[in-house]
Design a protein around this motif. Structure first.
Motif, PDB file in Angstrom:
ATOM      1  N   LYS A   1      39.995  37.457  39.014  1.00  0.00           N
ATOM      2  CA  LYS A   1      40.661  36.790  37.898  1.00  0.00           C
ATOM      3  C   LYS A   1      39.636  35.911  37.220  1.00  0.00           C
ATOM      4  O   LYS A   1      38.980  35.083  37.863  1.00  0.00           O
ATOM      5  CB  LYS A   1      41.845  35.958  38.381  1.00  0.00           C
TER       6      LYS A   1
ATOM      7  N   THR B   1      45.375  42.170  31.314  1.00  0.00           N
ATOM      8  CA  THR B   1      44.595  42.886  32.323  1.00  0.00           C
ATOM      9  C   THR B   1      43.630  43.831  31.625  1.00  0.00           C
ATOM     10  O   THR B   1      43.998  44.530  30.682  1.00  0.00           O
ATOM     11  CB  THR B   1      45.513  43.691  33.268  1.00  0.00           C
TER      12      THR B   1
ATOM     13  N   SER C   1      41.867  40.640  36.004  1.00  0.00           N
ATOM     14  CA  SER C   1      42.959  39.833  35.449  1.00  0.00           C
ATOM     15  C   SER C   1      42.372  38.692  34.623  1.00  0.00           C
ATOM     16  O   SER C   1      41.448  38.002  35.073  1.00  0.00           O
ATOM     17  CB  SER C   1      43.832  39.262  36.572  1.00  0.00           C
TER      18      SER C   1
END
Length: 394
Positions: free
Chosen positions: A152, A210, A237
């Motif tokens: 992420k 995403t 992400s």
């Protein structure tokens, strides 16, 4: 009595038969399946034709190249394709028995034995064995991809691929890399060297989206005979949009989350000798504790700016060359919010440094303004956002 030859009809074809030999043509003639003499009763059997790929003895065969066999005037009975180490490669024969193709991948730097059995129209089987070698290790190319699958990151993080070998066939590489986003954003590749390429959209990645990078590079010729040896799929992400503005004149650091200002903190930035680099910087690695050395930025003990070595807290890297966000040394506390005294870093009081460390991370963005410094080198960290979009994809 003199011998007399008569003509006997056999299957609609006349053949010469000697008197007293009711069996027709001589067995030595009739038993020859490939007999082509005019007037023979036995049908002519055309030879089986073979088209095998790779060819026998082929070298430096691309492991992604199709391995196949096609026959004419016959059918394929069975095929075995295996490495000399004994690893068998699966394959399939088509419904008519006329073609076979491998369904499993080959390996690099491997010798394969390719044996096939075919049957002609007379029912006779013939076995043939060939061999070939795939691309050697010296022509095998890998790559390092960042961000890693499952990471992420912030909205400013470019996608990066660094190849182990030089790439001259850039168009083929770009074609083999498919990048999609749940936000529907398009982007462009930018080659920084013959081994490193990055990709970003025109504007920052959409918050909380995403990004998928599907690299089907196995077997792609990078140029000069270097063949890529991998396929990889990476899902990344994207977090909230976190963009901070560090103002070297106002001595402030203001963070906005999803375009809403949430915090303004006092800072000290680069002094006149070491002004902070202007433009966008993408946050890189974070360390709760770090150790700085003046020698790492070229300072020597006789330099007035030399500070020796120092243990530093709450560090977040901005550039590879040594610009950071961090808690300032205690001697700099009086200058926070009013004077620039750093060596190009953005220094905070302890509480502010801890807050930024806890609320910003990899891929988030800092825009540095009102500094006398120039842009950092585009590869000194992630300087992608300092390249105009009109130039990025060129």
């Amino acid at each position: 009595m003199a011998a007399v030859c008569v003509l006997a009809a056999v299957g609609g074809v006349f053949a010469a038969v000697a008197p007293g030999l009711a069996g027709g043509p001589l067995e030595s003639e009739a038993g020859s399946a490939l007999r082509t003499s005019p007037g023979m009763a036995s049908p002519v059997v055309p030879p089986v034709t073979l088209d095998a790929a790779p060819t026998n003895g082929a070298k430096q065969v691309n492991p992604a190249a199709p391995v196949s066999l096609k026959v004419g005037n016959g059918t394929i009975q069975r095929v075995t394709l295996a490495s000399t180490a004994g690893k068998t490669i699966d394959g399939s024969i088509d419904a008519g028995g006329k073609a076979w193709s491998a369904t499993g991948p080959l390996e690099f730097n491997t010798e394969y034995s390719y044996t096939y059995v075919v049957k002609d129209s007379a029912g006779r089987e013939t076995s043939t064995t060939q061999s070939f070698n795939t691309v050697s290790s010296s022509h095998e190319a890998d790559a390092a991809v960042y961000p890693l699958n499952g990471m992420k990151v912030g909205v400013g993080q470019p996608l990066q691929v660094i190849f182990s070998e030089p790439v001259t066939n850039r168009a083929a590489v770009e074609k083999a890399i498919k990048i999609t986003t749940t936000a529907g954003q398009a982007g462009a590749f930018h080659w920084y060297s013959d081994t490193m390429v990055r990709y970003r959209p025109e504007n920052f990645w959409a918050a909380n989206s995403t990004v998928t990078m599907d690299m089907q590079l196995f077997g792609v010729d990078l140029g000069n005979g270097q063949i890529a040896n991998f396929n990889k799929k990476v899902n990344v992400s994207i977090g909230d949009k976190k963009v901070a503005v560090a103002d070297a004149t106002a001595h402030t650091f203001t963070l906005s989350v999803n375009d809403q200002p949430v915090k303004t903190l006092p800072v000290s930035m680069g002094d006149k000798r070491f002004p902070s680099a202007k433009g966008y910087a993408v946050l890189m690695e974070k360390n709760r504790f770090d150790h700085f050395r003046a020698a790492s930025i070229g300072l020597k003990p006789d330099d007035p700016a030399y500070y020796g070595e120092a243990d530093v807290e709450y560090t977040i890297r901005l550039t590879l060359s040594g610009a950071y966000i961090h808690q300032a040394l205690e001697s700099a506390y009086p200058y926070i919010g009013n004077t620039n005294v750093s060596h190009g870093c953005i220094g905070f009081l302890p509480e502010g440094a801890a807050w930024v460390f806890d609320n910003m991370g990899t891929g988030d963005v800092v825009q540095i303004i009102n500094t006398e410094g120039d842009y950092a080198a585009k590869t000194d960290g992630y300087g992608d956002w300092n390249i105009p979009w009109s130039e990025y994809g060129n």
